[in-house]
Design a protein around this motif. Sequence first.
Motif, mmCIF file in Angstrom:
data_model
loop_
_atom_site.group_PDB
_atom_site.id
_atom_site.type_symbol
_atom_site.label_atom_id
_atom_site.label_comp_id
_atom_site.label_asym_id
_atom_site.label_seq_id
_atom_site.Cartn_x
_atom_site.Cartn_y
_atom_site.Cartn_z
ATOM 1 N N ALA A 1 40.872 -45.149 -90.755
ATOM 2 C CA ALA A 1 41.924 -44.339 -91.379
ATOM 3 C C ALA A 1 42.673 -43.534 -90.327
ATOM 4 C CB ALA A 1 41.304 -43.412 -92.426
ATOM 5 N N LYS A 2 43.998 -43.515 -90.451
ATOM 6 C CA LYS A 2 44.845 -42.783 -89.512
ATOM 7 C C LYS A 2 45.259 -41.413 -90.054
ATOM 8 C CE LYS A 2 45.007 -46.161 -86.543
ATOM 9 N NZ LYS A 2 46.228 -46.983 -86.362
ATOM 10 N N ALA A 3 45.140 -41.251 -91.374
ATOM 11 C CA ALA A 3 45.564 -40.004 -92.009
ATOM 12 C C ALA A 3 44.658 -39.712 -93.189
ATOM 13 C CB ALA A 3 47.019 -40.099 -92.473
ATOM 14 N N ILE A 4 44.660 -38.442 -93.628
ATOM 15 C CA ILE A 4 43.847 -38.070 -94.777
ATOM 16 C C ILE A 4 44.518 -36.947 -95.563
ATOM 17 C CG2 ILE A 4 42.467 -36.416 -93.437
ATOM 18 C CD1 ILE A 4 40.061 -37.168 -95.216
ATOM 19 N N PHE A 5 44.458 -37.062 -96.882
ATOM 20 C CA PHE A 5 44.840 -35.991 -97.800
ATOM 21 C C PHE A 5 43.552 -35.407 -98.349
ATOM 22 C CE2 PHE A 5 48.577 -38.598 -97.583
ATOM 23 C CZ PHE A 5 49.657 -37.718 -97.734
ATOM 24 N N ILE A 6 43.384 -34.090 -98.213
ATOM 25 C CA ILE A 6 42.114 -33.480 -98.563
ATOM 26 C C ILE A 6 42.340 -32.132 -99.237
ATOM 27 C CG2 ILE A 6 41.857 -32.399 -96.276
ATOM 28 C CD1 ILE A 6 38.832 -32.966 -96.488
ATOM 29 N N LEU A 7 41.523 -31.818 -100.228
ATOM 30 C CA LEU A 7 41.572 -30.506 -100.859
ATOM 31 C C LEU A 7 40.865 -29.508 -99.953
ATOM 32 C CD1 LEU A 7 42.404 -28.973 -103.474
ATOM 33 C CD2 LEU A 7 40.086 -29.402 -104.325
ATOM 34 N N GLU A 8 41.409 -28.297 -99.831
ATOM 35 C CA GLU A 8 40.870 -27.311 -98.896
ATOM 36 C C GLU A 8 39.393 -26.997 -99.152
ATOM 37 O OE1 GLU A 8 42.669 -23.474 -99.117
ATOM 38 O OE2 GLU A 8 42.414 -23.281 -101.289
ATOM 39 N N ASN A 9 38.936 -27.168 -100.381
ATOM 40 C CA ASN A 9 37.537 -26.910 -100.705
ATOM 41 C C ASN A 9 36.590 -27.744 -99.852
ATOM 42 O OD1 ASN A 9 39.367 -26.349 -102.891
ATOM 43 N ND2 ASN A 9 37.597 -25.871 -104.178
ATOM 44 N N PHE A 10 37.064 -28.878 -99.353
ATOM 45 C CA PHE A 10 36.205 -29.806 -98.617
ATOM 46 C C PHE A 10 36.624 -29.961 -97.152
ATOM 47 C CE2 PHE A 10 36.964 -31.093 -103.039
ATOM 48 C CZ PHE A 10 35.712 -30.778 -103.563
ATOM 49 N N ALA A 11 37.551 -29.123 -96.723
ATOM 50 C CA ALA A 11 38.088 -29.249 -95.363
ATOM 51 C C ALA A 11 37.034 -28.970 -94.300
ATOM 52 C CB ALA A 11 39.277 -28.315 -95.180
ATOM 53 N N THR A 12 36.064 -28.136 -94.634
ATOM 54 C CA THR A 12 35.019 -27.830 -93.645
ATOM 55 C C THR A 12 34.210 -29.072 -93.289
ATOM 56 O OG1 THR A 12 33.183 -26.348 -93.136
ATOM 57 C CG2 THR A 12 33.301 -27.156 -95.387
ATOM 58 N N THR A 13 34.065 -29.988 -94.240
ATOM 59 C CA THR A 13 33.351 -31.238 -93.962
ATOM 60 C C THR A 13 34.128 -32.077 -92.968
ATOM 61 O OG1 THR A 13 32.494 -31.206 -96.231
ATOM 62 C CG2 THR A 13 32.263 -33.257 -95.007
ATOM 63 N N LEU A 14 35.432 -32.191 -93.194
ATOM 64 C CA LEU A 14 36.277 -32.957 -92.270
ATOM 65 C C LEU A 14 36.285 -32.322 -90.889
ATOM 66 C CD1 LEU A 14 38.326 -35.213 -91.753
ATOM 67 C CD2 LEU A 14 40.124 -33.674 -92.586
ATOM 68 N N GLN A 15 36.295 -31.013 -90.841
ATOM 69 C CA GLN A 15 36.312 -30.296 -89.564
ATOM 70 C C GLN A 15 35.161 -30.736 -88.667
ATOM 71 O OE1 GLN A 15 36.207 -26.015 -90.011
ATOM 72 N NE2 GLN A 15 35.327 -25.725 -87.970
ATOM 73 N N GLN A 16 34.024 -31.008 -89.250
ATOM 74 C CA GLN A 16 32.828 -31.338 -88.473
ATOM 75 C C GLN A 16 32.856 -32.730 -87.854
ATOM 76 O OE1 GLN A 16 29.056 -30.030 -90.459
ATOM 77 N NE2 GLN A 16 30.446 -29.214 -92.025
ATOM 78 N N VAL A 17 33.725 -33.616 -88.387
ATOM 79 C CA VAL A 17 33.666 -35.009 -87.915
ATOM 80 C C VAL A 17 34.991 -35.565 -87.424
ATOM 81 C CG1 VAL A 17 31.761 -35.474 -89.504
ATOM 82 C CG2 VAL A 17 34.103 -35.996 -90.219
ATOM 83 N N ILE A 18 36.088 -34.876 -87.634
ATOM 84 C CA ILE A 18 37.395 -35.468 -87.370
ATOM 85 C C ILE A 18 37.551 -35.914 -85.919
ATOM 86 C CG2 ILE A 18 38.527 -33.233 -86.914
ATOM 87 C CD1 ILE A 18 41.035 -34.439 -88.304
ATOM 88 N N GLY A 19 36.919 -35.206 -84.991
ATOM 89 C CA GLY A 19 37.021 -35.566 -83.580
ATOM 90 C C GLY A 19 36.373 -36.888 -83.241
ATOM 91 N N LYS A 20 35.544 -37.399 -84.128
ATOM 92 C CA LYS A 20 34.862 -38.677 -83.906
ATOM 93 C C LYS A 20 35.568 -39.833 -84.593
ATOM 94 C CE LYS A 20 30.501 -36.097 -84.037
ATOM 95 N NZ LYS A 20 29.196 -35.950 -84.738
ATOM 96 N N THR A 21 36.722 -39.569 -85.206
ATOM 97 C CA THR A 21 37.440 -40.592 -85.968
ATOM 98 C C THR A 21 38.820 -40.845 -85.382
ATOM 99 O OG1 THR A 21 38.574 -39.107 -87.506
ATOM 100 C CG2 THR A 21 36.267 -39.621 -88.003
ATOM 101 N N ASP A 22 39.549 -41.787 -86.015
ATOM 102 C CA ASP A 22 40.916 -42.096 -85.595
ATOM 103 C C ASP A 22 41.951 -41.292 -86.369
ATOM 104 O OD1 ASP A 22 40.063 -43.988 -83.755
ATOM 105 O OD2 ASP A 22 40.079 -45.617 -85.234
ATOM 106 N N VAL A 23 41.492 -40.365 -87.196
ATOM 107 C CA VAL A 23 42.415 -39.584 -88.015
ATOM 108 C C VAL A 23 43.245 -38.642 -87.149
ATOM 109 C CG1 VAL A 23 42.607 -37.838 -89.832
ATOM 110 C CG2 VAL A 23 40.971 -39.718 -90.069
#
Length: 581
Positions: A140-162
């Motif tokens: 995935a190159k992009a993501i739409f996310i609700l702020e309630n779950f943004a902390t989860t993305l914060q922990q892994v985004i650096g390991k992805t292509d997003v």
Amino acid sequence: MTTTPENKTASETTAEAAAAEKVWLKSYPEGTPAEIGPLQHQSVGGLIKSACERYADQPAFTCMGKTITYRELDTYAAQIGAWLQSNGLKKGDRVAIMMPNILQYPIAAAGILQAGYAVVNVNPLYTPRELEHQLKDSGAKAIFILENFATTLQQVIGKTDVKLVCVATMGDMMGLKGHLVNFVVRKVKKMVPDWSLPGHTSFKAALSAGAGMTFKPADCGPDDIAFLQYTGGTTGVSKGATLANRNILSNAAQNDVWLEALRRREELPDQLVYICCLPLYHIFALTVNAIMGMDQGAHNVLIPNPRDIPGFVKELGNYKFHVLPGLNTLFNALLANEDFRKLDFSDLRLTVGGGMAVQRPVAERWKELTGCNISEGYGLSETSPVATANRFDGAGEFSGTIGLPMPSTDIDIRDEDGASLPLGEVGEICIRGPQVMVGYWNRPEETAKVMTEDGYFRSGDMGYMDDSGFVRIVDRKKDMVLVSGFNVYPNEVEEVAASHDGILEAAAIGVPDEKSGEVVKLFVVKSDPNLTEADVKSWCTDHLTNYKRPKFIEFRDELPKSNVGKILRRELRDEDLAKTA
């Protein structure tokens, strides 16, 4: 049935006759075609665009009292599509959506699809480990996310292509009321953990930016990818079922043909009101509510949190609703609510059950209260999802089966060698039809395991077809556990458990549960004698989504194994069943 030739066994002839005559057709509603005919659209994005033009001024989606029309959906989708295109995405790129049932989901999905990208649906409750795998695997190159779950993305985004992140809030689409909603969600209910995603764009900002741009709808065809629906596997690795536009369009058309039988039986209103209480990131609601609903110009009422039964029932009281898809556990919970029993069900025309087996006592109580049968269906992410369903026209009583093959769909019951079995004999349910996936994303070996040379998908479920064409599931070939309609694969749970330093071995099975159908039970052999049940549950909480977490832990000195050292889960299931018998 045909006469048995002398040179063939009864079994061979029965199987051939069933295939030739398609015995299930005799149980179809009168006037229902066996085939769906040519598709009316080239892509899912095209279907949505057409719906927005045909039903422009009708309500399309409502959430928490805020309604958007089909015209507004079209405008917002174009803005999101233009914003994505302006950020350099190319046709076919994957874009993830990690949201519950809120208005931003259909807006984002419509924009993604019309711009020529593929939607990657993500469960908002995923742990960082699960999210990382899905984003990396899909590319995935992009993501739409609700702020309630943004902390989860914060922990892994650096390991992805997003590279492109759009963050929504609960109140984005609600005008002035939205500020109050956001305040309550953030400050009163404290549902938004602290997060930081440098360079992200807010959903409102993306809409605003897109409004000043020219949107160029992509030229997408039936074979272009529309969705990656992630599902588990016996390896414990989540795989993306690759669903092309033609797969989703075909299943919507198949369901619409089935719905026409209801229209022939009784007069329906010009606009149907659907209750969308199942998550749109799940293939059931995605196809049956969103895609099928939009194709009909239906009004979908989105329920962000159906687990809040009192709140859900209160919302139901605001609408004259006609179609309610759900799971057995949801129907059961609603029936137990006194306020639900007081609602007016005179407008309810269709209740669709799926995701897990509908229990007969629940179906009977539902019919007694609402006057509406539950039409149980069956399918998988790999089949977009509906492969079989009971009649939508309400004819007859609850069958206790998963119904008849959908139009343009063949069901064959096969033995372990791949040979067709006669009617009434138990084997693996195999499915062939235009709704069957292209394959698993970037996993040709896994695809080869489930697709036969003659185009059937091997479901892994064991069942049989009776002489009227109705299919009944009797067991699952795989060890998959079904928790409230969600697949849980033991290998994944076991892998997480085994990564704990205090655990030597682990085995997971499903055990019956009144509320969710099944829950996970974990058998553990300790390597640390001081390990406790609380330790194991805490570890699993950190690494697994809620429905995958073991509800029961049993410590053992050793686990039963085959002569080659394979843990025998079936033996554990049998032992556990004997204890409760």
